[in-house]
Scaffold this motif. Structure first.
Motif, mmCIF file in Angstrom:
data_model
loop_
_atom_site.group_PDB
_atom_site.id
_atom_site.type_symbol
_atom_site.label_atom_id
_atom_site.label_comp_id
_atom_site.label_asym_id
_atom_site.label_seq_id
_atom_site.Cartn_x
_atom_site.Cartn_y
_atom_site.Cartn_z
ATOM 1 N N SER A 1 0.853 -1.265 0.062
ATOM 2 C CA SER A 1 -0.103 -0.102 -0.080
ATOM 3 C C SER A 1 0.802 1.171 -0.188
ATOM 4 O O SER A 1 2.061 0.973 0.145
ATOM 5 C CB SER A 1 -1.016 -0.095 1.268
ATOM 6 O OG SER A 1 -0.299 0.026 2.392
ATOM 7 N N GLY A 2 0.302 2.210 -0.240
ATOM 8 C CA GLY A 2 1.010 3.719 -0.413
ATOM 9 C C GLY A 2 1.899 3.925 0.795
ATOM 10 O O GLY A 2 1.383 3.879 1.953
ATOM 11 N N GLY A 3 3.266 4.126 0.488
ATOM 12 C CA GLY A 3 4.242 4.566 1.727
ATOM 13 C C GLY A 3 4.508 3.212 2.356
ATOM 14 O O GLY A 3 5.466 3.170 3.351
ATOM 15 N N ALA A 4 4.331 2.003 2.133
ATOM 16 C CA ALA A 4 4.808 0.787 2.753
ATOM 17 C C ALA A 4 5.830 0.346 2.394
ATOM 18 O O ALA A 4 6.484 -0.629 2.984
ATOM 19 C CB ALA A 4 3.488 -0.350 2.935
ATOM 20 N N GLY A 5 6.297 0.495 1.158
ATOM 21 C CA GLY A 5 7.585 -0.327 0.681
ATOM 22 C C GLY A 5 8.818 0.711 1.136
ATOM 23 O O GLY A 5 8.812 1.511 1.884
ATOM 24 N N THR A 6 10.020 -0.001 0.586
ATOM 25 C CA THR A 6 11.203 0.566 0.995
ATOM 26 C C THR A 6 11.831 1.544 -0.057
ATOM 27 O O THR A 6 13.147 1.854 0.353
ATOM 28 C CB THR A 6 12.277 -0.703 1.311
ATOM 29 O OG1 THR A 6 12.532 -1.153 0.028
ATOM 30 C CG2 THR A 6 12.010 -1.502 2.391
ATOM 31 N N ALA A 7 10.971 1.974 -0.857
ATOM 32 C CA ALA A 7 11.470 2.832 -1.789
ATOM 33 C C ALA A 7 11.911 4.282 -1.079
ATOM 34 O O ALA A 7 11.345 4.782 -0.091
ATOM 35 C CB ALA A 7 10.584 3.254 -2.917
ATOM 36 N N HIS A 8 13.198 4.956 -1.639
ATOM 37 C CA HIS A 8 13.528 5.982 -0.942
ATOM 38 C C HIS A 8 14.269 7.068 -1.990
ATOM 39 O O HIS A 8 14.841 6.193 -2.823
ATOM 40 C CB HIS A 8 14.597 5.431 0.328
ATOM 41 C CG HIS A 8 14.929 6.793 1.139
ATOM 42 N ND1 HIS A 8 14.129 7.093 1.991
ATOM 43 C CD2 HIS A 8 16.126 7.333 1.034
ATOM 44 C CE1 HIS A 8 14.719 8.064 2.856
ATOM 45 N NE2 HIS A 8 15.680 8.210 2.241
ATOM 46 N N MET A 9 14.089 8.263 -1.799
ATOM 47 C CA MET A 9 14.517 9.264 -2.884
ATOM 48 C C MET A 9 15.036 10.547 -1.979
ATOM 49 O O MET A 9 14.122 11.004 -1.343
ATOM 50 C CB MET A 9 13.801 9.620 -4.093
ATOM 51 C CG MET A 9 14.330 10.082 -4.978
ATOM 52 S SD MET A 9 13.251 10.685 -6.386
ATOM 53 C CE MET A 9 12.998 9.196 -7.203
ATOM 54 N N ASP A 10 16.270 10.807 -1.909
ATOM 55 C CA ASP A 10 16.662 12.032 -1.278
ATOM 56 C C ASP A 10 17.206 12.977 -2.308
ATOM 57 O O ASP A 10 17.758 12.634 -3.315
ATOM 58 C CB ASP A 10 17.826 11.750 -0.480
ATOM 59 C CG ASP A 10 17.559 11.233 0.957
ATOM 60 O OD1 ASP A 10 16.463 11.220 1.401
ATOM 61 O OD2 ASP A 10 18.406 10.324 1.640
ATOM 62 N N ILE A 11 16.219 14.395 -2.366
ATOM 63 C CA ILE A 11 16.720 15.113 -3.291
ATOM 64 C C ILE A 11 16.974 16.439 -2.694
ATOM 65 O O ILE A 11 16.381 16.836 -1.701
ATOM 66 C CB ILE A 11 15.229 15.442 -4.092
ATOM 67 C CG1 ILE A 11 14.584 14.072 -4.541
ATOM 68 C CG2 ILE A 11 15.501 16.509 -5.128
ATOM 69 C CD1 ILE A 11 13.289 14.164 -4.822
ATOM 70 N N ARG A 12 18.151 17.116 -3.343
ATOM 71 C CA ARG A 12 18.725 18.288 -2.671
ATOM 72 C C ARG A 12 19.374 19.047 -3.686
ATOM 73 O O ARG A 12 19.829 18.554 -4.814
ATOM 74 C CB ARG A 12 19.469 18.346 -1.667
ATOM 75 C CG ARG A 12 20.709 17.398 -1.849
ATOM 76 C CD ARG A 12 21.451 17.173 -0.656
ATOM 77 N NE ARG A 12 22.759 16.619 -0.920
ATOM 78 C CZ ARG A 12 22.959 15.273 -1.355
ATOM 79 N NH1 ARG A 12 21.862 14.492 -1.520
ATOM 80 N NH2 ARG A 12 24.192 14.735 -1.686
ATOM 81 N N ASP A 13 19.230 20.481 -3.838
ATOM 82 C CA ASP A 13 19.842 21.286 -4.816
ATOM 83 C C ASP A 13 21.198 21.808 -4.133
ATOM 84 O O ASP A 13 21.485 21.983 -3.172
ATOM 85 C CB ASP A 13 19.004 22.539 -5.084
ATOM 86 C CG ASP A 13 17.780 22.002 -5.746
ATOM 87 O OD1 ASP A 13 17.840 21.106 -6.417
ATOM 88 O OD2 ASP A 13 16.730 22.907 -5.626
ATOM 89 N N GLU A 14 22.338 21.837 -5.344
ATOM 90 C CA GLU A 14 23.644 22.273 -4.833
ATOM 91 C C GLU A 14 24.058 23.229 -5.963
ATOM 92 O O GLU A 14 23.838 22.895 -6.947
ATOM 93 C CB GLU A 14 24.495 21.332 -4.261
ATOM 94 C CG GLU A 14 24.772 20.342 -5.443
ATOM 95 C CD GLU A 14 25.937 19.089 -4.964
ATOM 96 O OE1 GLU A 14 26.596 18.810 -5.709
ATOM 97 O OE2 GLU A 14 25.866 18.846 -3.660
ATOM 98 N N GLU A 15 25.065 24.035 -5.593
ATOM 99 C CA GLU A 15 25.706 24.660 -6.819
ATOM 100 C C GLU A 15 27.098 24.336 -6.477
ATOM 101 O O GLU A 15 27.794 24.509 -5.515
ATOM 102 C CB GLU A 15 25.725 26.137 -6.762
ATOM 103 C CG GLU A 15 26.294 27.142 -7.343
ATOM 104 C CD GLU A 15 26.209 28.507 -7.191
ATOM 105 O OE1 GLU A 15 27.091 29.320 -7.963
ATOM 106 O OE2 GLU A 15 25.329 29.108 -6.746
ATOM 107 N N LYS A 16 27.997 23.942 -7.533
ATOM 108 C CA LYS A 16 29.317 23.613 -7.454
ATOM 109 C C LYS A 16 29.955 24.014 -8.791
ATOM 110 O O LYS A 16 29.404 24.028 -9.763
ATOM 111 C CB LYS A 16 29.374 22.253 -7.305
ATOM 112 C CG LYS A 16 30.845 21.781 -7.177
ATOM 113 C CD LYS A 16 31.276 20.280 -7.103
ATOM 114 C CE LYS A 16 32.653 19.937 -6.803
ATOM 115 N NZ LYS A 16 32.821 18.681 -6.557
ATOM 116 N N ASP A 17 31.196 25.163 -8.368
ATOM 117 C CA ASP A 17 31.816 25.696 -9.642
ATOM 118 C C ASP A 17 30.816 26.526 -10.837
ATOM 119 O O ASP A 17 30.984 26.517 -11.878
ATOM 120 C CB ASP A 17 32.545 24.796 -10.525
ATOM 121 C CG ASP A 17 33.331 23.857 -9.743
ATOM 122 O OD1 ASP A 17 34.119 24.429 -8.821
ATOM 123 O OD2 ASP A 17 33.897 22.840 -10.130
#
Length: 145
Positions: A66-82
Motif C-alpha cells: 500500500s502507499g508508503g509501505a515499501g522501502t523505496a527512498h529518494m533524497d533530493i537536494r539542490d547544490e551549486e558547484k563551480d
C-alpha cells in the motif's frame, strides 16, 4: 504508455520533486525527478526518468502493498558547484546495472533548462549522470535509511 504516480518524495525543502510511477499497461516502474521547480510551485515541469524497469525486474519490497509501505527512498537536494546548479538525487532502487538486489545510487541532474522550459524545448534531454553506488549487498536487499 500511460503512468500513474504511486509515491511522492519531497526534497530537502519539503517540495514534492520525486515520484515513483507504475506503467498502467505494462506494469513497468520508473523513478522520476524534476530538476527545477516543484509540483507545488506552479512552474512548468519536466520530469526526468532516473531509472526504469520492466515488471519482471521490479522488487515489490520497494513498492510495498500500500502507499508508503515499501522501502523505496529518494533524497533530493539542490547544490551549486563551480557556478553550476544541479540537483543531487540519492535513490533506493533495484536491478541497477544488472544487480539482482536493491542498491542506493547517486545521480546528478542539470537544472539549467528545467525551470525555463517551453513547449518547443520539451523534447530536449536534460542531462543526468549516475555518479556512484552508495550502498548495496550482492546477496540481499538493503534497508534502514
Amino acid at each position: 504508455p500511460p503512468r500513474v504516480p504511486i509515491q511522492w518524495f519531497p526534497d530537502d525543502r519539503f517540495r514534492f520533486r520525486g515520484r515513483l510511477e507504475i506503467g498502467v499497461l505494462d506494469l513497468s516502474c520508473a523513478w522520476r525527478v524534476c530538476a527545477g521547480g516543484s509540483r507545488d510551485s506552479g512552474e512548468h515541469q519536466q520530469w526526468i526518468t532516473l531509472h526504469q524497469l520492466q515488471r519482471e525486474h521490479v522488487s515489490m519490497q520497494l513498492i510495498g502493498s500500500s502507499g508508503g509501505a515499501g522501502t523505496a527512498h529518494m533524497d533530493i537536494r539542490d547544490e551549486e558547484k563551480d557556478g553550476v546548479n544541479r540537483t543531487v538525487v540519492d535513490l533506493h532502487t533495484c536491478h541497477f546495472q544488472g544487480s539482482d538486489t536493491t542498491s542506493y545510487e547517486r545521480f546528478h541532474v542539470s537544472q539549467s533548462t528545467c525551470s525555463r522550459i517551453t513547449t518547443n524545448d520539451a523534447k530536449k534531454a536534460i542531462p543526468k549522470q549516475h555518479i556512484r553506488q552508495i550502498a548495496s549487498c550482492p546477496n540481499s536487499d538493503i534497508t534502514g535509511f
